[in-house]
Design a protein around this motif. Sequence first.
Motif, PDB file in Angstrom:
ATOM      1  N   ALA A 147       0.812  -1.219   0.000  1.00  0.00           N
ATOM      2  CA  ALA A 147       0.000   0.000   0.000  1.00  0.00           C
ATOM      3  C   ALA A 147       0.847   1.272   0.000  1.00  0.00           C
ATOM      4  O   ALA A 147       0.297   2.364  -0.054  1.00  0.00           O
ATOM      5  CB  ALA A 147      -0.923  -0.004   1.216  1.00  0.00           C
ATOM      6  N   TYR A 148       2.147   1.144   0.065  1.00  0.00           N
ATOM      7  CA  TYR A 148       3.014   2.318   0.089  1.00  0.00           C
ATOM      8  C   TYR A 148       3.037   3.005  -1.267  1.00  0.00           C
ATOM      9  O   TYR A 148       2.640   2.437  -2.283  1.00  0.00           O
ATOM     10  CB  TYR A 148       4.449   1.917   0.467  1.00  0.00           C
ATOM     11  N   GLN A 149       3.545   4.233  -1.262  1.00  0.00           N
ATOM     12  CA  GLN A 149       3.796   4.915  -2.520  1.00  0.00           C
ATOM     13  C   GLN A 149       5.291   5.120  -2.654  1.00  0.00           C
ATOM     14  O   GLN A 149       6.022   5.097  -1.676  1.00  0.00           O
ATOM     15  CB  GLN A 149       3.062   6.253  -2.594  1.00  0.00           C
ATOM     16  N   GLU A 150       5.727   5.295  -3.871  1.00  0.00           N
ATOM     17  CA  GLU A 150       7.144   5.502  -4.139  1.00  0.00           C
ATOM     18  C   GLU A 150       7.339   6.802  -4.894  1.00  0.00           C
ATOM     19  O   GLU A 150       6.461   7.242  -5.640  1.00  0.00           O
ATOM     20  CB  GLU A 150       7.711   4.338  -4.954  1.00  0.00           C
ATOM     21  N   TYR A 151       8.493   7.396  -4.681  1.00  0.00           N
ATOM     22  CA  TYR A 151       8.881   8.617  -5.372  1.00  0.00           C
ATOM     23  C   TYR A 151       9.861   8.225  -6.471  1.00  0.00           C
ATOM     24  O   TYR A 151      10.914   7.664  -6.197  1.00  0.00           O
ATOM     25  CB  TYR A 151       9.509   9.608  -4.393  1.00  0.00           C
ATOM     26  N   VAL A 152       9.475   8.503  -7.704  1.00  0.00           N
ATOM     27  CA  VAL A 152      10.252   8.086  -8.868  1.00  0.00           C
ATOM     28  C   VAL A 152      10.755   9.334  -9.585  1.00  0.00           C
ATOM     29  O   VAL A 152       9.974  10.255  -9.847  1.00  0.00           O
ATOM     30  CB  VAL A 152       9.374   7.245  -9.826  1.00  0.00           C
ATOM     31  N   LEU A 153      12.035   9.356  -9.890  1.00  0.00           N
ATOM     32  CA  LEU A 153      12.571  10.495 -10.620  1.00  0.00           C
ATOM     33  C   LEU A 153      11.891  10.614 -11.980  1.00  0.00           C
ATOM     34  O   LEU A 153      11.849   9.659 -12.750  1.00  0.00           O
ATOM     35  CB  LEU A 153      14.083  10.369 -10.806  1.00  0.00           C
ATOM     36  N   ALA A 154      11.356  11.783 -12.263  1.00  0.00           N
ATOM     37  CA  ALA A 154      10.768  12.098 -13.558  1.00  0.00           C
ATOM     38  C   ALA A 154      11.896  12.544 -14.495  1.00  0.00           C
ATOM     39  O   ALA A 154      13.033  12.769 -14.040  1.00  0.00           O
ATOM     40  CB  ALA A 154       9.735  13.214 -13.381  1.00  0.00           C
ATOM     41  N   PRO A 155      11.622  12.686 -15.783  1.00  0.00           N
ATOM     42  CA  PRO A 155      12.685  13.152 -16.694  1.00  0.00           C
ATOM     43  C   PRO A 155      13.374  14.444 -16.215  1.00  0.00           C
ATOM     44  O   PRO A 155      14.602  14.566 -16.318  1.00  0.00           O
ATOM     45  CB  PRO A 155      11.945  13.366 -18.019  1.00  0.00           C
ATOM     46  N   LYS A 156      12.621  15.372 -15.654  1.00  0.00           N
ATOM     47  CA  LYS A 156      13.197  16.613 -15.133  1.00  0.00           C
ATOM     48  C   LYS A 156      14.160  16.307 -13.979  1.00  0.00           C
ATOM     49  O   LYS A 156      15.192  16.971 -13.832  1.00  0.00           O
ATOM     50  CB  LYS A 156      12.060  17.525 -14.665  1.00  0.00           C
ATOM     51  N   GLY A 157      13.858  15.317 -13.176  1.00  0.00           N
ATOM     52  CA  GLY A 157      14.742  14.906 -12.090  1.00  0.00           C
ATOM     53  C   GLY A 157      15.954  14.151 -12.600  1.00  0.00           C
ATOM     54  O   GLY A 157      17.076  14.368 -12.126  1.00  0.00           O
ATOM     55  N   LEU A 158      15.751  13.276 -13.562  1.00  0.00           N
ATOM     56  CA  LEU A 158      16.869  12.528 -14.143  1.00  0.00           C
ATOM     57  C   LEU A 158      17.874  13.465 -14.790  1.00  0.00           C
ATOM     58  O   LEU A 158      19.080  13.193 -14.797  1.00  0.00           O
ATOM     59  CB  LEU A 158      16.356  11.501 -15.164  1.00  0.00           C
TER      60      LEU A 158
END
Length: 149
Positions: free
Chosen positions: A77-88
């Motif tokens: 049930a957790y959520q994750e923070y994923v680098l978006a293209p702007k973050g990459l």
Amino acid sequence: MAKRKSLRSDSCPVARALDVVGERWALLIVRDAFGGMRRFGEFQKSLGVARNILADRLQGLVEEGIFTVAPASDGTAYQEYVLAPKGLALFPVVVGLRQWGEAQLFDPGEAHSTLLERGSDAPLRALRVQADDGRVLQAGDTQVRKVAP
């Protein structure tokens, strides 16, 4: 504490970038994400930052498009923070700060972490600012010019 002035309308790209990632926790969160961290608890344990500050910084990074929020990859049930293209796209910034820190902030022989190429375990070549023809440029070789829209 006074709220800091936004630099969102500043004509300097450095000022605008610092408005988004200039607070110290922001780039440390991004650094940890490049290291594979994705969950709030992982970031909190690694950084030792107060939960409310971490939540605020993550929310801001999501609002800025640096991260996206996704359901946990393991089905929990957790959520994750994923680098978006702007973050990459911040990878060279993080590498540049790391390399500057290695060269300027450690005594010779002092232990520190190092970034290696996966597979070969070779250290990364130092980042360099180069002209179109490959020549290495120094600050004195450049100039800032405002470009009209």
